[in-house]
Write a protein that holds these residues in place. Structure first.
Motif, PDB file in Angstrom:
ATOM      1  N   SER A   1      14.373  -8.020   4.989  1.00 59.55           N
ATOM      2  CA  SER A   1      12.937  -7.737   4.919  1.00 59.55           C
ATOM      3  C   SER A   1      12.130  -9.021   4.771  1.00 59.55           C
ATOM      4  CB  SER A   1      12.648  -6.834   3.721  1.00 59.55           C
ATOM      5  OG  SER A   1      13.342  -5.622   3.843  1.00 59.55           O
ATOM      6  N   PRO A   2      10.858  -8.970   5.172  1.00 60.03           N
ATOM      7  CA  PRO A   2       9.987 -10.136   4.958  1.00 60.03           C
ATOM      8  C   PRO A   2       9.835 -10.447   3.466  1.00 60.03           C
ATOM      9  CG  PRO A   2       8.974  -8.578   6.463  1.00 60.03           C
ATOM     10  CD  PRO A   2      10.185  -7.909   5.893  1.00 60.03           C
ATOM     11  N   VAL A   3       9.478 -11.689   3.175  1.00 59.66           N
ATOM     12  CA  VAL A   3       9.343 -12.165   1.795  1.00 59.66           C
ATOM     13  C   VAL A   3       7.865 -12.312   1.453  1.00 59.66           C
ATOM     14  CG1 VAL A   3       9.790 -14.122   0.255  1.00 59.66           C
ATOM     15  CG2 VAL A   3      11.563 -13.339   1.835  1.00 59.66           C
ATOM     16  N   ARG A   4       7.525 -11.943   0.220  1.00 55.77           N
ATOM     17  CA  ARG A   4       6.185 -12.133  -0.336  1.00 55.77           C
ATOM     18  C   ARG A   4       6.339 -12.781  -1.701  1.00 55.77           C
ATOM     19  NH1 ARG A   4       3.417  -8.787  -3.763  1.00 55.77           N
ATOM     20  NH2 ARG A   4       4.919  -7.139  -3.373  1.00 55.77           N
ATOM     21  N   VAL A   5       5.496 -13.759  -2.016  1.00 61.18           N
ATOM     22  CA  VAL A   5       5.581 -14.480  -3.287  1.00 61.18           C
ATOM     23  C   VAL A   5       4.274 -14.284  -4.048  1.00 61.18           C
ATOM     24  CG1 VAL A   5       5.837 -16.734  -4.382  1.00 61.18           C
ATOM     25  CG2 VAL A   5       7.149 -16.200  -2.311  1.00 61.18           C
ATOM     26  N   ASP A   6       4.381 -13.861  -5.313  1.00 58.94           N
ATOM     27  CA  ASP A   6       3.221 -13.678  -6.182  1.00 58.94           C
ATOM     28  C   ASP A   6       3.315 -14.636  -7.362  1.00 58.94           C
ATOM     29  OD1 ASP A   6       2.205 -11.626  -4.652  1.00 58.94           O
ATOM     30  OD2 ASP A   6       3.071 -10.045  -5.886  1.00 58.94           O
ATOM     31  N   VAL A   7       2.185 -15.243  -7.676  1.00 53.27           N
ATOM     32  CA  VAL A   7       2.080 -16.100  -8.855  1.00 53.27           C
ATOM     33  C   VAL A   7       1.204 -15.347  -9.844  1.00 53.27           C
ATOM     34  CG1 VAL A   7       1.363 -18.337  -9.739  1.00 53.27           C
ATOM     35  CG2 VAL A   7       2.255 -18.145  -7.408  1.00 53.27           C
ATOM     36  N   ALA A   8       1.795 -14.912 -10.960  1.00 52.80           N
ATOM     37  CA  ALA A   8       1.044 -14.139 -11.951  1.00 52.80           C
ATOM     38  C   ALA A   8       1.790 -14.140 -13.276  1.00 52.80           C
ATOM     39  CB  ALA A   8       0.844 -12.702 -11.475  1.00 52.80           C
ATOM     40  N   ASP A   9       1.048 -13.982 -14.342  1.00 51.14           N
ATOM     41  CA  ASP A   9       1.629 -13.849 -15.682  1.00 51.14           C
ATOM     42  C   ASP A   9       2.575 -14.991 -16.021  1.00 51.14           C
ATOM     43  OD1 ASP A   9       0.276 -11.379 -15.919  1.00 51.14           O
ATOM     44  OD2 ASP A   9       1.950 -10.341 -14.950  1.00 51.14           O
ATOM     45  N   GLY A  10       2.267 -16.192 -15.570  1.00 53.27           N
ATOM     46  CA  GLY A  10       3.105 -17.347 -15.889  1.00 53.27           C
ATOM     47  C   GLY A  10       4.447 -17.353 -15.184  1.00 53.27           C
ATOM     48  N   ARG A  11       4.561 -16.619 -14.063  1.00 50.92           N
ATOM     49  CA  ARG A  11       5.826 -16.553 -13.324  1.00 50.92           C
ATOM     50  C   ARG A  11       5.567 -16.612 -11.829  1.00 50.92           C
ATOM     51  NH1 ARG A  11       8.854 -11.285 -14.802  1.00 50.92           N
ATOM     52  NH2 ARG A  11       6.831 -10.428 -14.319  1.00 50.92           N
ATOM     53  N   ILE A  12       6.590 -17.059 -11.116  1.00 55.68           N
ATOM     54  CA  ILE A  12       6.605 -16.963  -9.662  1.00 55.68           C
ATOM     55  C   ILE A  12       7.581 -15.853  -9.339  1.00 55.68           C
ATOM     56  CG2 ILE A  12       7.130 -18.118  -7.490  1.00 55.68           C
ATOM     57  CD1 ILE A  12       6.582 -20.777  -8.947  1.00 55.68           C
ATOM     58  N   ARG A  13       7.093 -14.785  -8.727  1.00 58.52           N
ATOM     59  CA  ARG A  13       7.942 -13.639  -8.418  1.00 58.52           C
ATOM     60  C   ARG A  13       8.096 -13.527  -6.903  1.00 58.52           C
ATOM     61  NH1 ARG A  13       5.480  -8.717 -11.498  1.00 58.52           N
ATOM     62  NH2 ARG A  13       3.823  -9.231 -10.065  1.00 58.52           N
ATOM     63  N   VAL A  14       9.339 -13.392  -6.465  1.00 60.43           N
ATOM     64  CA  VAL A  14       9.656 -13.284  -5.047  1.00 60.43           C
ATOM     65  C   VAL A  14      10.041 -11.842  -4.754  1.00 60.43           C
ATOM     66  CG1 VAL A  14      11.143 -14.107  -3.192  1.00 60.43           C
ATOM     67  CG2 VAL A  14      10.452 -15.680  -5.015  1.00 60.43           C
ATOM     68  N   PHE A  15       9.338 -11.230  -3.811  1.00 59.91           N
ATOM     69  CA  PHE A  15       9.617  -9.852  -3.415  1.00 59.91           C
ATOM     70  C   PHE A  15      10.205  -9.870  -2.011  1.00 59.91           C
ATOM     71  CE2 PHE A  15       6.279  -9.564  -6.514  1.00 59.91           C
ATOM     72  CZ  PHE A  15       6.603  -8.448  -7.268  1.00 59.91           C
ATOM     73  N   GLN A  16      11.294  -9.130  -1.833  1.00 56.27           N
ATOM     74  CA  GLN A  16      11.897  -8.969  -0.508  1.00 56.27           C
ATOM     75  C   GLN A  16      12.252  -7.505  -0.361  1.00 56.27           C
ATOM     76  OE1 GLN A  16      14.821 -11.875   0.583  1.00 56.27           O
ATOM     77  NE2 GLN A  16      14.474 -11.381   2.717  1.00 56.27           N
ATOM     78  N   GLY A  17      11.558  -6.821   0.526  1.00 54.27           N
ATOM     79  CA  GLY A  17      11.759  -5.383   0.677  1.00 54.27           C
ATOM     80  C   GLY A  17      11.130  -4.647  -0.487  1.00 54.27           C
ATOM     81  N   ASP A  18      11.695  -3.485  -0.802  1.00 51.77           N
ATOM     82  CA  ASP A  18      11.151  -2.640  -1.859  1.00 51.77           C
ATOM     83  C   ASP A  18      11.786  -2.898  -3.218  1.00 51.77           C
ATOM     84  OD1 ASP A  18       9.530  -1.391  -0.001  1.00 51.77           O
ATOM     85  OD2 ASP A  18      11.048   0.106   0.500  1.00 51.77           O
ATOM     86  N   GLY A  19      12.656  -3.893  -3.318  1.00 51.42           N
ATOM     87  CA  GLY A  19      13.376  -4.136  -4.560  1.00 51.42           C
ATOM     88  C   GLY A  19      12.528  -4.785  -5.636  1.00 51.42           C
ATOM     89  N   GLU A  20      13.165  -4.986  -6.752  1.00 51.27           N
ATOM     90  CA  GLU A  20      12.535  -5.652  -7.891  1.00 51.27           C
ATOM     91  C   GLU A  20      12.275  -7.116  -7.545  1.00 51.27           C
ATOM     92  OE1 GLU A  20      11.713  -4.369 -11.011  1.00 51.27           O
ATOM     93  OE2 GLU A  20      12.051  -2.474  -9.954  1.00 51.27           O
ATOM     94  N   PRO A  21      11.273  -7.724  -8.189  1.00 47.87           N
ATOM     95  CA  PRO A  21      11.042  -9.149  -7.928  1.00 47.87           C
ATOM     96  C   PRO A  21      12.212  -9.995  -8.417  1.00 47.87           C
ATOM     97  CG  PRO A  21       9.688  -8.392  -9.753  1.00 47.87           C
ATOM     98  CD  PRO A  21      10.354  -7.182  -9.171  1.00 47.87           C
ATOM     99  N   ARG A  22      12.462 -11.075  -7.713  1.00 51.06           N
ATOM    100  CA  ARG A  22      13.573 -11.971  -8.031  1.00 51.06           C
ATOM    101  C   ARG A  22      13.059 -13.396  -8.044  1.00 51.06           C
ATOM    102  NH1 ARG A  22      18.518 -10.311  -8.133  1.00 51.06           N
ATOM    103  NH2 ARG A  22      19.049  -8.258  -7.454  1.00 51.06           N
ATOM    104  N   GLY A  23      13.951 -14.304  -8.318  1.00 47.89           N
ATOM    105  CA  GLY A  23      13.631 -15.724  -8.298  1.00 47.89           C
ATOM    106  C   GLY A  23      14.039 -16.392  -7.010  1.00 47.89           C
TER     107      GLY A  23
END
Length: 142
Positions: free
Chosen positions: A12-34
């Motif tokens: 799946s495509p990757v989306r990166v969010d910067v929030a709450d003092g973290r960088i969260r990587v989302f790929q597909g519908d799963g939980e955010p990862r590093g």
């Protein structure tokens, strides 16, 4: 692995969010990862939900800094070079980090919370398995 006998890109495509003092990587519908796995040449969307000015820095196979003004819109960047991209804060939040692995083939995976993984549809034959674990040892500098 010869692309003619390998599996097609099915990650799946990757989306990166910067929030709450973290960088969260989302790929597909799963939980955010590093970590996220990106196909070479594809763009990744980056967004910040931080109410303050934020900057996201990339080093390694990509070298840039994205500024996110407060309330800014998502930005995207393509990744034309294969390799590991280390994401970190360019605004002094030293603990914020994540990785993107940019590749031409889909034979990469990420472990689950228990350290297990699957690597489906690998053609028969000899292969080399490489494991990458993020730590605090300095491997190199830019």
């Amino acid at each position: 692995i010869d692309p003619a006998v390998g599996r097609p890109w099915d990650l799946s495509p990757v989306r990166v969010d910067v929030a709450d003092g973290r960088i969260r990587v989302f790929q597909g519908d799963g939980e955010p990862r590093g970590v996220g796995i990106v196909r070479r040449g594809e763009a990744v969307e980056f967004a910040s939900a931080n109410p303050r000015y934020q900057m996201l820095r990339a080093r390694g196979a990509a070298f840039w800094t994205l500024p996110f003004p407060a309330g800014g819109r998502p930005l995207s960047r393509p990744f034309p070079q294969t390799g590991v991209v280390e994401l970190s804060s360019g605004a002094g939040y030293f603990w914020m980090s994540a990785d993107l692995l940019v590749s031409d083939h889909p034979y990469h995976t990420v472990t689950d919370a228990d350290g297990r993984f699957t690597l489906p549809r690998v053609p028969a034959g000899p292969h080399e398995l490489v494991v990458r674990v993020r730590d605090w040892h300095v491997a190199g500098t830019d």
